[in-house]
Structures are given as C-alpha cells and as structure tokens.
Design a protein around this motif. Structure first.
Motif, PDB file in Angstrom:
ATOM      1  N   TYR A  46       0.620  -1.392  -0.070  1.00  0.00           N
ATOM      2  CA  TYR A  46       0.234  -0.117  -0.393  1.00  0.00           C
ATOM      3  C   TYR A  46       1.070   1.228   0.264  1.00  0.00           C
ATOM      4  CZ  TYR A  46      -3.409  -3.045   1.374  1.00  0.00           C
ATOM      5  OH  TYR A  46      -4.473  -5.134   1.127  1.00  0.00           O
ATOM      6  N   LEU A  50       1.056   4.404  -3.100  1.00  0.00           N
ATOM      7  CA  LEU A  50       0.475   5.506  -2.902  1.00  0.00           C
ATOM      8  C   LEU A  50       1.908   6.286  -3.173  1.00  0.00           C
ATOM      9  CD1 LEU A  50      -1.450   5.074   0.344  1.00  0.00           C
ATOM     10  CD2 LEU A  50      -2.348   6.493  -1.687  1.00  0.00           C
ATOM     11  N   THR A 148      -2.313   9.244   1.466  1.00  0.00           N
ATOM     12  CA  THR A 148      -3.371   9.092   0.366  1.00  0.00           C
ATOM     13  C   THR A 148      -3.750  10.426  -0.505  1.00  0.00           C
ATOM     14  OG1 THR A 148      -4.456   9.559   2.084  1.00  0.00           O
ATOM     15  CG2 THR A 148      -4.508   7.259   1.592  1.00  0.00           C
ATOM     16  N   GLY A 266      -2.622  12.265   5.392  1.00  0.00           N
ATOM     17  CA  GLY A 266      -2.477  11.032   5.091  1.00  0.00           C
ATOM     18  C   GLY A 266      -2.714  10.324   6.410  1.00  0.00           C
ATOM     19  N   ALA A 292      -9.547   5.755   5.961  1.00  0.00           N
ATOM     20  CA  ALA A 292      -8.904   6.448   4.621  1.00  0.00           C
ATOM     21  C   ALA A 292      -9.842   6.658   3.422  1.00  0.00           C
ATOM     22  CB  ALA A 292      -7.444   5.672   3.739  1.00  0.00           C
ATOM     23  N   SER A 293     -10.915   5.234   3.478  1.00  0.00           N
ATOM     24  CA  SER A 293     -12.153   5.634   1.721  1.00  0.00           C
ATOM     25  C   SER A 293     -13.152   6.841   2.439  1.00  0.00           C
ATOM     26  CB  SER A 293     -12.490   4.114   1.983  1.00  0.00           C
ATOM     27  OG  SER A 293     -13.678   4.110   2.927  1.00  0.00           O
ATOM     28  N   PHE A 296     -10.508   9.380   0.366  1.00  0.00           N
ATOM     29  CA  PHE A 296     -10.069   9.367  -0.895  1.00  0.00           C
ATOM     30  C   PHE A 296     -10.340   7.778  -1.014  1.00  0.00           C
ATOM     31  CE2 PHE A 296      -7.309  11.822   2.475  1.00  0.00           C
ATOM     32  CZ  PHE A 296      -6.547  12.787   1.554  1.00  0.00           C
ATOM     33  N   MET A 299      -8.115   3.077  -0.821  1.00  0.00           N
ATOM     34  CA  MET A 299      -5.579   1.394  -0.447  1.00  0.00           C
ATOM     35  C   MET A 299      -6.480   0.275  -1.106  1.00  0.00           C
ATOM     36  SD  MET A 299      -4.291   3.397   2.581  1.00  0.00           S
ATOM     37  CE  MET A 299      -3.709   2.040   3.342  1.00  0.00           C
TER      38      MET A 299
END
Ligand SMILES: *[C@@H]1O[C@H](CO)[C@@H](O)[C@H](O)[C@H]1NC(C)=O
Ligand SMILES: *[C@@H]1O[C@H](CO)[C@@H](O)[C@H](O)[C@H]1NC(C)=O
Length: 357
Positions: A46, A50, A148, A266, A292-293, A296, A299
């Motif tokens: 990951y 990124l 991110t 991030g 994070a989703s 953004f 991932m």
C-alpha cells in the motif's frame, strides 16, 4: 521625466517577464527520499503504491533504501518493486541485506539501545548523503505512512520551512508531532496539541518534534545544524533516540520545525505497545484503510505486489446472513461497501433496495 518613467516601466516589464519566465522554467527541487524498511511486508504494497502515485516528477527524486534484519517478506517486496521502477527515478541507492535476525527483534515492539544506535546511523548517513549530493531536500518517510493525498510532497516542498511535516491522521489522538517535551526529553502533553490534531487551528504550526514523515530543506543554511547523532549535540545527555536527538539538534540551535494540517495528507500506523503483536498491526491497517476510504479512493495494493497481500477469509461471523441493501442507482456507494466488506472478511448477500418515493 517622461522618458525616465517610460524607461523605468520598460525595465520593470522586462524584469517581471524575466522573473516569470524563470519561475515557469525552473525545475522542481530535487529530493533524496530515505526509505528504511524493517518488517513492513504488510504495509509496503500500500505504501509503495501511494508513494508512486505522488504528483511529483520522479526524475527529481533519488531514493535511498536500506533494509535489514527482516523476519517477513519485506526484502522480496523491495527487490521486486525496485526492479519494476529502477528507470523511473533519478537514481536508486539500495542496500538490502538478508542478515539473520537478531534475538532482540523477537519482540518487534521493544526497541533496544542497539536498534536506536543503528537507526541513528542510518538516518545520519542519509542526511550526509543528501548534503553530499547537493540535494535540495532530504525526505524521511516511514513505510507505515500512507500518503493518500497525492499533493503531499509538492505541498511540503513549497512551504519554505527548514523542517516540515504533513500532519498524519491515526485512529487516535496520536500523530507525527509533539508540541511539548519534558525535562527528561520525552513527550509532554500540552494544550496546543489537540486543536492542531483536530484541525481547529489550520495551517502550519511551529512545534518541537516531528517524526515518521518530514522534509529537511538543505538549501537553508540552518539545516547544517541538524543531526541525529547525540554526540554531535553540544551538552546533550538525554536518550539516544533518533526522534528526540534530531528534534533537540534543531530546537537548541533555533532551527524552526513545522507541522502542517490545512488539509488531509494521509495516515500513520501508531506504534504498538509492548503487549501487542503483529496481528494488532494488521487490524490497525484494516481500520486505517476503512477510515481513509471516507475521504480518498479505496487503498489498494500495488499491482506488482498483490501476491504479498492475503485478503481475509470471508464468513458471516456466526450470523445466518449479512445483507447489504443498496439502491442500484448508487453504484459508487455499493462499490465502497463491497470493498469494505472484503477488507473486513464479511460475507454478504446483496439486496437491491426499492426506492419508496
Ligand atoms: C490526485 O488525486 C486526485 C483525487 O484522488 C485525482 O483526481 C488526480 O487525478 C490525482 N492526480 C495525479 C496527478 O495523480
Ligand atoms: C525491552 O528490552 C530491554 C532491553 O533488552 C529490557 O531491559 C526490557 O525489560 C524489555 N522490556 C520488555 C517489556 O520486554
């Protein structure tokens, strides 16, 4: 008089034009990126994806990669990734050592003096390398940081501070900066911390410590006073910890250090405490990915590295059925929920919702 104003204006125009064109054609600053990798096989697929997607010309980045004493597949991952990007970056220095792991690393959460000493030399070596190469910046970034926001590096490079870090989010109040330090040199809670962490105060804030992801601007003369080595700091008798020594070397010699929180850049995995295991880190990673989703795109693992990611086995966790009810005309919500269900190992049955309007 008339002529001289005219001449002055022409002069000014030429001057402005010259400075504009100069700005237009100026290359992005060069950055030496320091990647120190140890037992990060679960985050690397990951992290590297990124990292590669950052909006910054790769021809202006030199990578300095060191990895040793791994007990997982970090080395295989780094070798595979380096082979796939070798020609994209300005240059890649790498030293990947498959040394047998030492006994003290059986507990990855407990850092020994030896390990701190090792990391201090590696970081100092990177700083020296950046100076030797006349790089504009040295960027220290840990492999459990997930940038991110693809504008992160560009934004940091443009701040014009000698040391600067993007504030990183976690699942708790923890982040990559300290506003206070006790007389023992360790973290001290202060009133300034929380408003920055919660983005009540937005912008770049002067702090005492940044870690995990920070840039050093070598073009600024103050940066010459920075070091990770305790013996290079006049009158220092505190702990041999790279985060603390670097901060003190700046703090005692008036090199300002900033954390920026104006936007989300991030995420960061918080360090495990001594009672936790690598399993807890996997869980933390899953939770960070779900978090994070919200802001953004989901991932995903690097395309070349999917073999190193094992999706969790799916089950209904003791329930007869888990239903996901979704309106067909909201495919983006469905995609995000299905992605989340996969990350969590939830086996679901999709039901198309009926719009009652
Ligand atoms: C940066 O990320 C945004 C949002 O995810 C995306 O729309 C954009 O295309 C990305 N830019 C680059 C240069 O990759
Ligand atoms: C961590 O390691 C140090 C040095 O090896 C040791 O003295 C200490 O007891 C360890 N702590 C724990 C909680 O294992």
């Amino acid at each position: 008089m008339k002529t001289s104003i005219w001449e002055f204006s022409v002069g000014l125009c030429v001057f402005l034009f010259a400075s504009c064109t100069q700005a237009t054609f100026r290359d992005d600053p060069t950055v030496l990126v320091t990647l120190l990798v140890r037992n990060k096989a679960h985050t690397l697929p990951y992290f590297l994806k990124l990292f590669e997607e950052l909006d910054y010309p790769k021809s202006r980045l030199t990578l300095w990669i060191k990895s040793d004493q791994n007990q997982d597949q970090s080395l295989q991952i780094m070798n595979k990734w380096i082979a796939s990007v070798e020609n994209s970056y300005h240059h890649i220095y790498h030293e990947l050592t498959s040394s047998p792991s030492v006994a003290d690393d059986k507990i990855p959460t407990n850092w020994t003096q030896e390990r701190f000493k090792h990391i201090i030399s590696l970081r100092e070596e990177a700083l020296d390398k950046g100076r030797e190469l006349w790089a504009d910046f040295v960027w220290f970034v840990d492999c459990d940081v997930f940038l991110t926001n693809n504008q992160t590096l560009k934004t940091m490079v443009n701040t014009n501070y000698p040391v600067v870090a993007p504030m990183l989010d976690t699942l708790s109040l923890y982040s990559n900066y300290w506003c206070g330090m006790g007389l023992d040199y360790y973290y001290r809670r202060t009133d300034e911390y929380k408003p920055i962490r919660e983005r009540e105060n937005k912008g770049c804030h002067r702090v005492i410590v940044v870690h995990s992801c920070f840039l050093v601007d070598l073009r600024q003369v103050e940066s010459k006073r920075l070091t990770f080595r305790p013996e290079n700091i006049n009158g220092y008798n505190g702990p041999h910890d790279d985060v603390i020594t670097f901060a003190i070397s700046g703090y005692w010699t008036d090199v300002p250090v900033y954390i920026c929180n104006q936007i989300k850049f991030g995420y960061l995995l918080a360090p495990l405490d001594e009672s936790q295991t690598i399993q807890d880190d996997y869980a933390q990673l899953t939770n960070i990915m779900l978090e994070a989703s919200v802001d953004f795109p989901p991932m995903t693992a690097h395309q070349q590295l999917t073999e190193y990611v094992t999706p969790p086995a799916k089950s209904t966790h003791g329930f007869d059925e888990i239903f996901l009810i979704n309106l067909e005309r909201r495919p983006e919500r469905r995609a995000r929920m299905e992605w989340s269900m996969n990350q969590l190992g939830l086996k679901h049955k999709l039901i198309n919702a009926v719009d009652g309007k």
